[in-house]
Every structure is written in structure tokens, then in C-alpha cells.
Scaffold this motif. Structure first.
Motif, mmCIF file in Angstrom:
data_model
loop_
_atom_site.group_PDB
_atom_site.id
_atom_site.type_symbol
_atom_site.label_atom_id
_atom_site.label_comp_id
_atom_site.label_asym_id
_atom_site.label_seq_id
_atom_site.Cartn_x
_atom_site.Cartn_y
_atom_site.Cartn_z
ATOM 1 N N PRO A 52 0.825 -1.212 0.000
ATOM 2 C CA PRO A 52 0.000 0.000 0.000
ATOM 3 C C PRO A 52 0.862 1.265 0.000
ATOM 4 N N GLU A 53 0.340 2.316 -0.614
ATOM 5 C CA GLU A 53 1.033 3.595 -0.642
ATOM 6 C C GLU A 53 0.852 4.277 0.710
ATOM 7 N N PRO A 54 1.906 4.864 1.272
ATOM 8 C CA PRO A 54 1.769 5.543 2.565
ATOM 9 C C PRO A 54 0.985 6.843 2.412
ATOM 10 N N LYS A 55 0.230 7.189 3.469
ATOM 11 C CA LYS A 55 -0.559 8.426 3.439
ATOM 12 C C LYS A 55 0.356 9.634 3.580
ATOM 13 N N GLU A 56 1.366 9.536 4.437
ATOM 14 C CA GLU A 56 2.324 10.619 4.616
ATOM 15 C C GLU A 56 3.694 10.152 4.144
ATOM 16 N N LYS A 57 4.475 11.085 3.664
ATOM 17 C CA LYS A 57 5.820 10.751 3.259
ATOM 18 C C LYS A 57 6.654 10.499 4.514
ATOM 19 N N TYR A 58 7.393 9.392 4.520
ATOM 20 C CA TYR A 58 8.211 9.028 5.675
ATOM 21 C C TYR A 58 9.506 9.823 5.657
#
Length: 75
Positions: A52-58
Motif C-alpha cells: 500500500p502507498e503511505p498516506k504521509e511521506k516518511y
């Protein structure tokens, strides 16, 4: 005579690891017979799509550096 025997034994013990390191060959056949696993490109791409794509950039350095908009201090 006893000191000569002790010196010869010590030299033999020191030289033995050196001789063992200098030997080559004998073990090279095992690498040729190993079969590499076949890479299945379709399965690899499908596995990447399931991540899954993260909601916030790490941001791994987020704890160590100050926030992007720090509160302005009055002068």
C-alpha cells in the motif's frame, strides 16, 4: 638439544596456518553445480503492487531536524 626441539615445534605450529591459507583449489566445483532460482517477473510485479502507498511521506531524519515552519520568535 631440548631447546632446538622446542624451537622446531614452535616454528611448525606457526607455519601450519600459513600453509593452510596458501592452498587453492579443490572447493571450486561446488559453486558450479549450484542452481540459481528462477526469477518470476510477474510475481515480483504483483507483490510490488500489493504494497500500500503511505498516506504521509516518511522522513527518517524528522526527529533530528526542526520542523519546516517553526514558530517565529519575537525579536
Amino acid at each position: 638439544m631440548k631447546s632446538f626441539t622446542v624451537a622446531a615445534v614452535i616454528l611448525a605450529l606457526i607455519a601450519t596456518p600459513t600453509l593452510a591459507q596458501g592452498r587453492r583449489g579443490g572447493g571450486g566445483d561446488d559453486k558450479k553445480t549450484e542452481k540459481k532460482p528462477q526469477i518470476d517477473e510477474k510475481a515480483y510485479k504483483a507483490a510490488l503492487d500489493r504494497i500500500p502507498e503511505p498516506k504521509e511521506k516518511y522522513d527518517p531524519w524528522g526527529v533530528t531536524k526542526p520542523a519546516a515552519d517553526p514558530a517565529k520568535k519575537p525579536k
